[in-house]
Design an enzyme around this catalytic site. Sequence first.
Site, PDB file in Angstrom:
ATOM      1  N   PRO A 241       6.990   0.850  83.534  1.00 47.36           N
ATOM      2  CA  PRO A 241       6.795   2.163  84.165  1.00 47.36           C
ATOM      3  C   PRO A 241       7.721   3.277  83.668  1.00 47.36           C
ATOM      4  CG  PRO A 241       8.045   0.750  85.622  1.00 47.36           C
ATOM      5  CD  PRO A 241       7.681  -0.104  84.428  1.00 47.36           C
ATOM      6  N   CYS A 242       7.517   3.693  82.425  1.00 46.16           N
ATOM      7  CA  CYS A 242       8.317   4.797  81.895  1.00 46.16           C
ATOM      8  C   CYS A 242       8.012   6.100  82.624  1.00 46.16           C
ATOM      9  CB  CYS A 242       8.099   4.940  80.393  1.00 46.16           C
ATOM     10  SG  CYS A 242       6.385   5.174  79.887  1.00 46.16           S
TER      11      CYS A 242
END
Length: 275
Positions: A241-242
Amino acid sequence: MNNYDKIATAIDYIKRNFKTQPDLQEVAAAVHMSPFHFQRVFSEWAGVTPKKFLQYLTLDYAKNMLREEKATVFDTAFEAGLSGTGRLHDLFINIESMTPGEYRNGGKALHINYSFAESPFGNIIVASTPKGICHMAFADDPDKALLALKEQFPHAQFTQMVDLIQQNTLYIFTQDWRRLSEIKLHLRGTDFQLKVWEALLKIPMGNLTTYSRLAEEINNPKASRAVGSAVAQNPVAFLIPCHRVIKATGDSGQYHWGEVRKSAMIGWEAAQTKQ
């Protein structure tokens, strides 16, 4: 010389002499510093230790030789200043997560399944090897998305099909995020990149962090810029989850697949956690 000048001189020394694999004492002596003090100062300025920096330079040189098919693996190891193919093999495994032969072949022996699917944020392409997910990206243009995948593994064999690994991965859009441990990843990257991506996986759904806090999380508080680069090179959208990393100012910041999509993902996750 101030610290910056000394580190710049040290980096230049390493670049000019990497084929002899200079040790810490040799490089420190070249800039008239004690090994202990040089190790600490270099790590603070460069974000990696002198040894790791030397490994990156050596690996880049070896990769260029293998990619251009200038030499055998044995000759490449010798030309890069390594004692043998075993050290070159270890270097590739530790940093690239593949052997020198696998790198030279561009994934020639690798079989990758891929498929397209719908998500709450648009169409995606997801790809897997027998070891796990190797790629996931938003596919607004399916042809371009497939081309981008194939450019990462230019000699791999591709089959368009949905396998069990992909099915388990796609459950993240509908199932409990805590089942993340059931999803396997098959990634290649530097030690630093893998460390950043691992830290991203620890950010709870609905939570946000900043680049500086992420740098602190990996015990490298002065490496915010390098962290940002590693975040941008994340090969598995949403799953790693950047999008949960924002600027310290509170601005959501840029996102490879669009700032609007990033804001939508953050809002969607916040809503999911409040249900």
